[in-house]
Each structure stands twice: as C-alpha cells, then as structure tokens.
Design a protein around this motif. Sequence first.
Motif, PDB file in Angstrom:
ATOM      1  N   ARG A   1       1.127  -0.758  -0.216  1.00  0.00           N
ATOM      2  CA  ARG A   1      -0.028  -0.285   0.097  1.00  0.00           C
ATOM      3  C   ARG A   1       0.892   0.968   0.224  1.00  0.00           C
ATOM      4  NH1 ARG A   1      -5.538   1.950   0.425  1.00  0.00           N
ATOM      5  NH2 ARG A   1      -5.117   4.142   0.816  1.00  0.00           N
ATOM      6  N   LEU A   2       2.036   1.021   0.558  1.00  0.00           N
ATOM      7  CA  LEU A   2       2.383   2.545   0.443  1.00  0.00           C
ATOM      8  C   LEU A   2       2.966   2.696  -0.709  1.00  0.00           C
ATOM      9  CD1 LEU A   2       4.620   1.650   4.095  1.00  0.00           C
ATOM     10  CD2 LEU A   2       3.699   3.173   3.986  1.00  0.00           C
ATOM     11  N   ILE A   3       3.647   1.501  -1.631  1.00  0.00           N
ATOM     12  CA  ILE A   3       4.356   1.991  -2.757  1.00  0.00           C
ATOM     13  C   ILE A   3       3.642   2.416  -3.964  1.00  0.00           C
ATOM     14  CG2 ILE A   3       5.885   0.429  -4.093  1.00  0.00           C
ATOM     15  CD1 ILE A   3       6.083  -1.673  -1.988  1.00  0.00           C
ATOM     16  N   LEU A   4       2.130   1.696  -2.702  1.00  0.00           N
ATOM     17  CA  LEU A   4       0.923   2.046  -3.997  1.00  0.00           C
ATOM     18  C   LEU A   4       0.747   3.278  -3.921  1.00  0.00           C
ATOM     19  CD1 LEU A   4      -1.034   1.213  -6.371  1.00  0.00           C
ATOM     20  CD2 LEU A   4      -2.587   0.577  -4.113  1.00  0.00           C
TER      21      LEU A   4
ATOM     22  N   GLU B   1     -10.987   5.411  -1.775  1.00  0.00           N
ATOM     23  CA  GLU B   1     -10.064   5.007  -0.469  1.00  0.00           C
ATOM     24  C   GLU B   1     -10.568   3.547  -0.932  1.00  0.00           C
ATOM     25  OE1 GLU B   1      -7.731   5.431   1.248  1.00  0.00           O
ATOM     26  OE2 GLU B   1      -7.821   2.639   1.981  1.00  0.00           O
ATOM     27  N   ASN B   2     -12.022   2.851  -1.424  1.00  0.00           N
ATOM     28  CA  ASN B   2     -12.487   2.024  -1.442  1.00  0.00           C
ATOM     29  C   ASN B   2     -11.307   1.376  -2.477  1.00  0.00           C
ATOM     30  OD1 ASN B   2     -13.455   1.212   1.306  1.00  0.00           O
ATOM     31  ND2 ASN B   2     -16.066   1.462   0.302  1.00  0.00           N
ATOM     32  N   GLN B   3     -11.585   2.168  -3.632  1.00  0.00           N
ATOM     33  CA  GLN B   3     -11.284   1.370  -4.970  1.00  0.00           C
ATOM     34  C   GLN B   3      -9.810   1.248  -4.465  1.00  0.00           C
ATOM     35  OE1 GLN B   3     -12.529   4.703  -6.965  1.00  0.00           O
ATOM     36  NE2 GLN B   3     -13.844   3.283  -8.696  1.00  0.00           N
ATOM     37  N   ILE B   4      -8.482   2.301  -4.180  1.00  0.00           N
ATOM     38  CA  ILE B   4      -7.468   1.422  -4.081  1.00  0.00           C
ATOM     39  C   ILE B   4      -7.096   0.522  -2.673  1.00  0.00           C
ATOM     40  CG2 ILE B   4      -5.022   2.937  -3.035  1.00  0.00           C
ATOM     41  CD1 ILE B   4      -6.702   5.753  -3.419  1.00  0.00           C
ATOM     42  N   HIS B   5      -7.880   0.542  -1.294  1.00  0.00           N
ATOM     43  CA  HIS B   5      -7.773  -0.674  -0.830  1.00  0.00           C
ATOM     44  C   HIS B   5      -7.942  -2.051  -2.071  1.00  0.00           C
ATOM     45  CE1 HIS B   5      -7.988  -3.300   2.319  1.00  0.00           C
ATOM     46  NE2 HIS B   5      -8.842  -3.395   2.332  1.00  0.00           N
ATOM     47  N   HIS B   6      -9.272  -1.712  -2.581  1.00  0.00           N
ATOM     48  CA  HIS B   6      -9.577  -3.133  -3.273  1.00  0.00           C
ATOM     49  C   HIS B   6      -7.990  -3.527  -4.637  1.00  0.00           C
ATOM     50  CE1 HIS B   6     -11.673  -6.507  -5.527  1.00  0.00           C
ATOM     51  NE2 HIS B   6     -11.324  -6.217  -6.421  1.00  0.00           N
ATOM     52  N   LEU B   7      -7.889  -2.105  -4.699  1.00  0.00           N
ATOM     53  CA  LEU B   7      -6.659  -2.431  -5.943  1.00  0.00           C
ATOM     54  C   LEU B   7      -5.107  -2.969  -4.967  1.00  0.00           C
ATOM     55  CD1 LEU B   7      -5.545  -2.315  -8.661  1.00  0.00           C
ATOM     56  CD2 LEU B   7      -4.890   0.306  -8.424  1.00  0.00           C
ATOM     57  N   ASN B   8      -5.055  -2.385  -4.289  1.00  0.00           N
ATOM     58  CA  ASN B   8      -3.704  -2.674  -3.373  1.00  0.00           C
ATOM     59  C   ASN B   8      -4.281  -4.579  -3.052  1.00  0.00           C
ATOM     60  OD1 ASN B   8      -1.561  -2.151  -1.631  1.00  0.00           O
ATOM     61  ND2 ASN B   8      -2.708  -3.280  -0.146  1.00  0.00           N
ATOM     62  N   LEU B   9      -5.764  -5.143  -2.811  1.00  0.00           N
ATOM     63  CA  LEU B   9      -5.605  -6.815  -2.425  1.00  0.00           C
ATOM     64  C   LEU B   9      -5.482  -7.155  -3.798  1.00  0.00           C
ATOM     65  CD1 LEU B   9      -7.763  -6.559   0.123  1.00  0.00           C
ATOM     66  CD2 LEU B   9      -5.850  -6.005   0.293  1.00  0.00           C
TER      67      LEU B   9
END
Lengths: 233, 233
Positions: free
Chosen positions: A69-72, A86-94
């Motif tokens: 997540r830090l790198i993303l 935020e939800n989209q970024i969290h989902h992308l991180n996973l």
Amino acid sequence: MNTLPTVLAFDVFGTVVDWHGSIASEVTRLGLQVNPDAFATAWRQGYRPAMAKVRSGALPWTKIDDLHRLILNDVLDDFNIQGLSENQIHHLNLVWHRLNPWPDTVTGLNRLKKQFTLVTLSNGNLGLLANMAKNAALPWDLILSAEVFRHYKPDPETYLGVAQIFDIEPSAVMLVAAHKDDLASAYECGLKTAFIERPLEFGAKVTRTDLHVETYINYHAKDFIDLADQLGT
Amino acid sequence: MNTLPTVLAFDVFGTVVDWHGSIASEVTRLGLQVNPDAFATAWRQGYRPAMAKVRSGALPWTKIDDLHRLILNDVLDDFNIQGLSENQIHHLNLVWHRLNPWPDTVTGLNRLKKQFTLVTLSNGNLGLLANMAKNAALPWDLILSAEVFRHYKPDPETYLGVAQIFDIEPSAVMLVAAHKDDLASAYECGLKTAFIERPLEFGAKVTRTDLHVETYINYHAKDFIDLADQLGT
C-alpha cells in the motif's frame, strides 16, 4: 545430492503466480489511463527497497499488504492517477491476493503433492497467501511466510526455519524459485534448489537473460510439469 | 450476531481428530502392557500443566512436539514401560501427527470450505498440524498455530491473531471447538463461537457432562455436518 528432499518450499510471486500479467490486467479492467506494463513494473520495483528497510531495522516489522500500500500510494502519485476512492485503492492493493497461477501451476503442484510435502516460503503475508490459495486452488500442505519467521528472505532464518518447522535437515528441503538470488541464498543454508524459468515473469516485452544453468542449482526446469517429470512423480 | 463469520477457526485435538482413540489404538498395536485408555488419558493430562509453564514463563517457548516428549518420558516411567528403543519412543511421540479424524470431519470440512475460509487455531505446532492434515486429508485454507503467535491458547493473542492475519474484525471469526473454556475465552475476545459435542473425546468409558447450551455459544452442533446444516452450506 542424489537423495530426494521431502519438503518442497515454493517462492510464490513470479514462481507460482503471474504478478505482472495479473496486475496489468487489473489496471486495464479499472480503465486507468496508464501503460499497464509500466504500472505493474513500477509497483513491483518498490518491493525490494521496502523490504530492505524492514530487514535493516529502518522500519519495524511491516507485512507485505502494508508495504504494497505504501508503494502503491507513491506509484499512483508518480503516474498522476487521481479520482480513485479509498475503497477502490484498497481493493486495488489486494490484487496481490488475487494473482493468477501460471498455466502449469495447479496441475504441477497436484502431481508433486503426491510425493512431497508442499509449502510456500514467501515474503507475502499469511492472509495474502491464504486468500490467494483459496482463490486459485493452490494445494499447499502448509503456508509458510516471512510473517511466521519475522524475517524476510533472503535472511537465513527463513530457509532454515522451514527445516526447523518439520524437524528435518536443511538438505531435506528444496527451494523452488524463479529467482537465482533466492536459490543461491537457500543453497548457502544447505537447502536443495530447483530453478523454474518463467520467461514471462516481467511481461512479454522483457526477455530474461538469466536462464542459464548454475552450479548451485540442483534442478533446472521449464515449469512445474517439467519439475515433476524430473523428480519422477 | 446474525451476520455470518467469514473465517472459521478450528480447535484441533478432540474437535477435529480423535486423540484418545488414536493413541489407545497405537498403544495396543505396539503391544505395550498397559491399559490403552489409561495411557492415553495420562499422556493428555500432562498437556495443560506443561503449557501453563510456558504461558507463565517458567519454561521458554517450547513447541508441543517437545512438550509431548517430556510428558511421554514421565508417562512411560509411571506405567513402568521399559525396553523401547529411542527410535520407538520418537515414533510413538509422533502419533500426534497421525491422529485420526472423526467420521464426519472430512465431509463436514469440505462442505464448510465452500462458503468459509477454514483455518486451524491449535496449540499444536505447525509441523505436527501439516503432517496431520496431509495424512488425514484435512482441507485447511491456512494452518495457524500457537507457534505463529508465540502464545498458547487461551492467551488473547491467539484469538485476536486470527482476525489480524486476515485484517478483519474479531466478530468475523468463529472459533469451532469441543471445549467450553476455549470458546468462553474466544467469546471474551469478540469472536463468534460454535460448540461441537464430541461425546467420545475422552473415550467410550467417560460420559461428558458438559454438553448443555451456554449463553456464550452461538452455535451448538452435534458434529461438523450438523454445523454445516445450521450455517446453510
């Protein structure tokens, strides 16, 4: 060197699953205005420096989900991508929990599982590896992670830790990986080694130039089917 | 309380596998001149005091394989069993890696696995649990152990650790166990709870008197098939 190992320990990112292709596909699906290959490469390139900070003690123990997540966050900045929630970024991180196996992976692992105990030895965290295995039907006998040993590869605690978990000699464990530095470190700890070529690990546009035979590699295989053939399973 | 959990965390000894019957059978097979029921009971009775020494700090971190061996040495003395070789004693100690599942276990777990992520939460060490799973075809998504958390149940670090591994709330985890003290401790940490009756856990000669309903138990099931029915899988 002729005795077979009893435990096969698999590197995961690149060896078992196709991180580059999976991430590029996700980025395409999301409709981000970036080059998907470049985005996947940039995200992965932040991985080693982030782990090095943990290994050196500059960062306290941090699991890969949080390092990703830090790198993303940096990569999204660098590529000037805005407007994701935020939800989209969290989902992308996973997306790292949803990486696709290589075409030979599941068939090869199921063949190898008949004769050997199959474990992961990945810097990925346990939750990531468990979700990935459930999603992709990876038939691990045991999921082991840097998170168990509180050391990232290539720290010796990880390679020797596998042998300690099973109360066996290091030479009874074989690391299976598409990365020679990982294999060289395992070999120094007394493990056996199997190299898997994975020519597409970095995408179709990058030609790997490190596919030649090495003295510290016990088995050199094109894929998991080839490895199963060589091991007689 | 009506929302379903996403992760089911299983106690193992007694809940998933029949330690008493498996050990009694092994003792009979070995031809030891002892009462197999009494031998199994005595070995298991050393378990809690040994773990308590680790939990209190009187012993440093010691994995269950090694605690089992310390207890076994005492039990062999107490029953006046002589003449076993070191190899035979070592092999006997590893009977815990070869415990048999209850008749409903594998079918029930495979049904539950379709809807839930199945993990162990056992005081057994990782190598023991992995060997047991391979031997008995237990389809875990992830093997978690006190060894990962460096705390034995009922320390809260174990129950809360499962939620942390998956980055979910404690209430999204349900402990499945045949032992009410384990369930009560999990409930205090905010987990959901399922009790499995296992009337034969302590052998056919011992009648369990603790099978009544409790307020801190969300599901009370006869076995894993019944639990799968109640959860609608």
